[in-house]
Write a protein that holds these residues in place. Sequence first.
Motif, PDB file in Angstrom:
ATOM      1  N   TYR A  81     -27.453 -26.066   3.924  1.00  0.00           N
ATOM      2  CA  TYR A  81     -27.479 -25.053   4.987  1.00  0.00           C
ATOM      3  C   TYR A  81     -28.046 -25.534   6.312  1.00  0.00           C
ATOM      4  CZ  TYR A  81     -26.417 -21.972   1.094  1.00  0.00           C
ATOM      5  OH  TYR A  81     -25.815 -21.400   0.000  1.00  0.00           O
ATOM      6  N   VAL A  84     -28.769 -23.455   9.696  1.00  0.00           N
ATOM      7  CA  VAL A  84     -28.231 -22.134   9.395  1.00  0.00           C
ATOM      8  C   VAL A  84     -29.124 -21.418   8.389  1.00  0.00           C
ATOM      9  CG1 VAL A  84     -26.246 -20.927   8.409  1.00  0.00           C
ATOM     10  CG2 VAL A  84     -25.901 -22.827   9.970  1.00  0.00           C
ATOM     11  N   LEU A 149     -25.151 -13.573   8.974  1.00  0.00           N
ATOM     12  CA  LEU A 149     -25.271 -13.975  10.363  1.00  0.00           C
ATOM     13  C   LEU A 149     -24.663 -12.894  11.224  1.00  0.00           C
ATOM     14  CD1 LEU A 149     -24.163 -17.625   9.786  1.00  0.00           C
ATOM     15  CD2 LEU A 149     -26.464 -16.790  10.095  1.00  0.00           C
ATOM     16  N   GLN A 187     -20.907 -14.080  17.996  1.00  0.00           N
ATOM     17  CA  GLN A 187     -20.041 -14.071  16.841  1.00  0.00           C
ATOM     18  C   GLN A 187     -19.168 -15.314  16.862  1.00  0.00           C
ATOM     19  OE1 GLN A 187     -18.401 -10.446  18.057  1.00  0.00           O
ATOM     20  NE2 GLN A 187     -19.551  -9.224  16.584  1.00  0.00           N
ATOM     21  N   LEU A 188     -19.043 -15.938  15.718  1.00  0.00           N
ATOM     22  CA  LEU A 188     -18.295 -17.180  15.645  1.00  0.00           C
ATOM     23  C   LEU A 188     -16.958 -16.914  14.976  1.00  0.00           C
ATOM     24  CD1 LEU A 188     -21.129 -19.572  14.580  1.00  0.00           C
ATOM     25  CD2 LEU A 188     -20.247 -19.159  16.852  1.00  0.00           C
ATOM     26  N   SER A 189     -15.922 -17.464  15.521  1.00  0.00           N
ATOM     27  CA  SER A 189     -14.610 -17.227  14.943  1.00  0.00           C
ATOM     28  C   SER A 189     -14.444 -18.073  13.698  1.00  0.00           C
ATOM     29  CB  SER A 189     -13.534 -17.596  15.946  1.00  0.00           C
ATOM     30  OG  SER A 189     -13.618 -18.959  16.267  1.00  0.00           O
ATOM     31  N   PHE A 191     -15.777 -18.158  10.884  1.00  0.00           N
ATOM     32  CA  PHE A 191     -16.866 -18.554   9.999  1.00  0.00           C
ATOM     33  C   PHE A 191     -16.955 -17.567   8.870  1.00  0.00           C
ATOM     34  CE2 PHE A 191     -20.509 -20.642   8.584  1.00  0.00           C
ATOM     35  CZ  PHE A 191     -21.440 -19.697   8.213  1.00  0.00           C
ATOM     36  N   GLN A 192     -16.940 -18.074   7.665  1.00  0.00           N
ATOM     37  CA  GLN A 192     -17.056 -17.193   6.522  1.00  0.00           C
ATOM     38  C   GLN A 192     -18.496 -17.092   6.116  1.00  0.00           C
ATOM     39  OE1 GLN A 192     -14.563 -18.721   3.494  1.00  0.00           O
ATOM     40  NE2 GLN A 192     -12.707 -18.609   4.705  1.00  0.00           N
ATOM     41  N   GLN A 193     -18.877 -15.942   5.622  1.00  0.00           N
ATOM     42  CA  GLN A 193     -20.238 -15.723   5.182  1.00  0.00           C
ATOM     43  C   GLN A 193     -20.560 -16.674   4.036  1.00  0.00           C
ATOM     44  OE1 GLN A 193     -20.878 -11.735   4.077  1.00  0.00           O
ATOM     45  NE2 GLN A 193     -22.993 -11.999   3.506  1.00  0.00           N
ATOM     46  N   THR A 194     -21.673 -17.356   4.182  1.00  0.00           N
ATOM     47  CA  THR A 194     -22.086 -18.291   3.136  1.00  0.00           C
ATOM     48  C   THR A 194     -22.740 -17.538   1.999  1.00  0.00           C
ATOM     49  OG1 THR A 194     -24.168 -18.634   4.281  1.00  0.00           O
ATOM     50  CG2 THR A 194     -22.397 -20.183   4.708  1.00  0.00           C
ATOM     51  N   ARG A 195     -22.620 -18.104   0.839  1.00  0.00           N
ATOM     52  CA  ARG A 195     -23.186 -17.457  -0.342  1.00  0.00           C
ATOM     53  C   ARG A 195     -24.542 -18.058  -0.625  1.00  0.00           C
ATOM     54  NH1 ARG A 195     -20.223 -19.634  -3.820  1.00  0.00           N
ATOM     55  NH2 ARG A 195     -18.763 -20.625  -2.433  1.00  0.00           N
ATOM     56  N   ALA A 197     -27.784 -19.208  -2.817  1.00  0.00           N
ATOM     57  CA  ALA A 197     -27.906 -19.861  -4.118  1.00  0.00           C
ATOM     58  C   ALA A 197     -28.517 -18.916  -5.133  1.00  0.00           C
ATOM     59  CB  ALA A 197     -28.748 -21.119  -3.997  1.00  0.00           C
TER      60      ALA A 197
ATOM     61  N   ASP B  66     -20.304 -23.838   1.152  1.00  0.00           N
ATOM     62  CA  ASP B  66     -21.392 -23.369   2.020  1.00  0.00           C
ATOM     63  C   ASP B  66     -21.790 -24.438   3.027  1.00  0.00           C
ATOM     64  OD1 ASP B  66     -23.346 -21.256  -0.271  1.00  0.00           O
ATOM     65  OD2 ASP B  66     -21.440 -20.950   0.770  1.00  0.00           O
ATOM     66  N   ALA B  67     -21.843 -25.673   2.562  1.00  0.00           N
ATOM     67  CA  ALA B  67     -22.238 -26.752   3.465  1.00  0.00           C
ATOM     68  C   ALA B  67     -21.233 -26.891   4.605  1.00  0.00           C
ATOM     69  CB  ALA B  67     -22.349 -28.066   2.693  1.00  0.00           C
ATOM     70  N   ASN B  69     -19.196 -24.650   5.753  1.00  0.00           N
ATOM     71  CA  ASN B  69     -19.251 -23.488   6.640  1.00  0.00           C
ATOM     72  C   ASN B  69     -20.475 -23.523   7.548  1.00  0.00           C
ATOM     73  OD1 ASN B  69     -16.849 -22.487   5.704  1.00  0.00           O
ATOM     74  ND2 ASN B  69     -17.778 -21.166   4.161  1.00  0.00           N
ATOM     75  N   SER B  70     -21.594 -24.012   7.040  1.00  0.00           N
ATOM     76  CA  SER B  70     -22.769 -24.111   7.906  1.00  0.00           C
ATOM     77  C   SER B  70     -22.570 -25.212   8.948  1.00  0.00           C
ATOM     78  CB  SER B  70     -24.045 -24.347   7.094  1.00  0.00           C
ATOM     79  OG  SER B  70     -24.065 -25.633   6.529  1.00  0.00           O
ATOM     80  N   TYR B  73     -20.418 -23.714  11.599  1.00  0.00           N
ATOM     81  CA  TYR B  73     -21.221 -22.814  12.428  1.00  0.00           C
ATOM     82  C   TYR B  73     -22.020 -23.608  13.455  1.00  0.00           C
ATOM     83  CZ  TYR B  73     -24.582 -19.106  13.530  1.00  0.00           C
ATOM     84  OH  TYR B  73     -25.367 -18.183  14.158  1.00  0.00           O
ATOM     85  N   GLU B  74     -22.676 -24.658  12.985  1.00  0.00           N
ATOM     86  CA  GLU B  74     -23.478 -25.478  13.904  1.00  0.00           C
ATOM     87  C   GLU B  74     -22.592 -26.152  14.944  1.00  0.00           C
ATOM     88  OE1 GLU B  74     -26.888 -26.904  10.732  1.00  0.00           O
ATOM     89  OE2 GLU B  74     -26.510 -28.132  12.484  1.00  0.00           O
ATOM     90  N   GLU B  76     -19.730 -25.058  16.142  1.00  0.00           N
ATOM     91  CA  GLU B  76     -19.334 -24.049  17.124  1.00  0.00           C
ATOM     92  C   GLU B  76     -20.473 -23.770  18.091  1.00  0.00           C
ATOM     93  OE1 GLU B  76     -16.454 -22.455  17.557  1.00  0.00           O
ATOM     94  OE2 GLU B  76     -15.375 -23.129  15.782  1.00  0.00           O
ATOM     95  N   LYS B  80     -20.539 -24.341  22.117  1.00  0.00           N
ATOM     96  CA  LYS B  80     -20.825 -23.244  23.057  1.00  0.00           C
ATOM     97  C   LYS B  80     -22.018 -23.588  23.944  1.00  0.00           C
ATOM     98  CE  LYS B  80     -19.506 -18.753  21.205  1.00  0.00           C
ATOM     99  NZ  LYS B  80     -20.003 -17.439  20.834  1.00  0.00           N
TER     100      LYS B  80
END
Lengths: 211, 160
Positions: A81, A84, A149, A187-189, A191-195, A197, B66-67, B69-70, B73-74, B76, B80
């Motif tokens: 992560y 994030v 997020l 808001q980020l385009s 981006f899927q919500q992370t799950r 652990a 998850d990795a 996607n994070s 995110y970073e 992006e 920006k």
Amino acid sequence: MASSSTSPCAACKFLRRKCQPECVFAPYFPPDQPQKFANVHKVFGASNVTKLLNELQPQQREDAVNSLAYEADMRLRDPVYGCVGVISLLQHQLRQLQMDLTCAKSELSKYQNLGGISSHGLIAAAAAHHQGINLLGGGARDHHFHHQLFPVNHQNHQVIRAAFDGGNGYDAAGSLLAMNMSASIGQLSGFQQTRAAGAAADGRRTPVEPS
Amino acid sequence: MASSSSSNPAPCAACKFLRRKCVPGCTFAPYFPAEQPTKFVHVHKIFGASNVGKLLSEIPSHQREDAVNSLAYEAEARLKDPVYGCVGAISLLQRQVFNLQRELDATNADIIRYAANRTNSNNDWRIDSDGSGYYYDPNSGLFLPYHWSSGGAAPSERDI
């Protein structure tokens, strides 16, 4: 023959090359902080950092390098992560505090207006949520809430105090303290919500709307 | 270019960008689908494909989504805000948490004072605005610091 009195910067030492007078890394990666460049190189790569710095004004580069160093440090501590995870944790803390504050203010207004209502349960609940900010807490080992997020309010430049220990041989926290920050995460385009652990703390899932 | 045979699946966004054959065991394919080309472009621009590949290889497979996607995110956030990236958001959130905590502490302190003063109907003790407690000593006729007494707990803990 040029004198060799100047020691190479941490970047050139790491890359085993001659540190030129105009070296782009030298001002930001001093030789006494070797871990800083090692981390940044591992996560971002030297050429990406060079490109990034070249696109910035000279007065912005120090802050940029320090934020990259912080991100790299967080990513190495929590490979899944990274930063994030920190953002999720802070958003979670913020939500809890907002709820606690709403309850506390409601209770206080009862005292002020009506009186006679015991609040020992409320204070105990608020105290239970009183936790210090630990940005290095847990990482991938301790996610007990969903990584939700959502947009953060825009704010002008402020000097922010970071209450964490940077470690790794250089003061990432101190560098962060010195920065004037503007936050513009929205808001980020895509981006899927992370799950998380582990189990969610509050069970809510707030989807991030694509921009 | 590629054969039109139906046995060849479409390349993932990473292999398409890198102009290479997307092999069946491609590391990137599960996380960079062809219909999200910009996701890989941005991640590659900030982190680099080889760094991402190395990072993913060190993470258990069930955590790789998850990795990625994070990282996306970073990336992006860095595009920006090239100076601060997502660290700017962290600073802002820290500030907000700090301020809210301070406000909550002040509100709780007010509640304690109201509650304490309400139970102090005989005016046996009081709590000042700085939180210090005093008890009434009938012998001297003075309010003395609470820790001078043999009572033990402060009023806020005992009477609330």
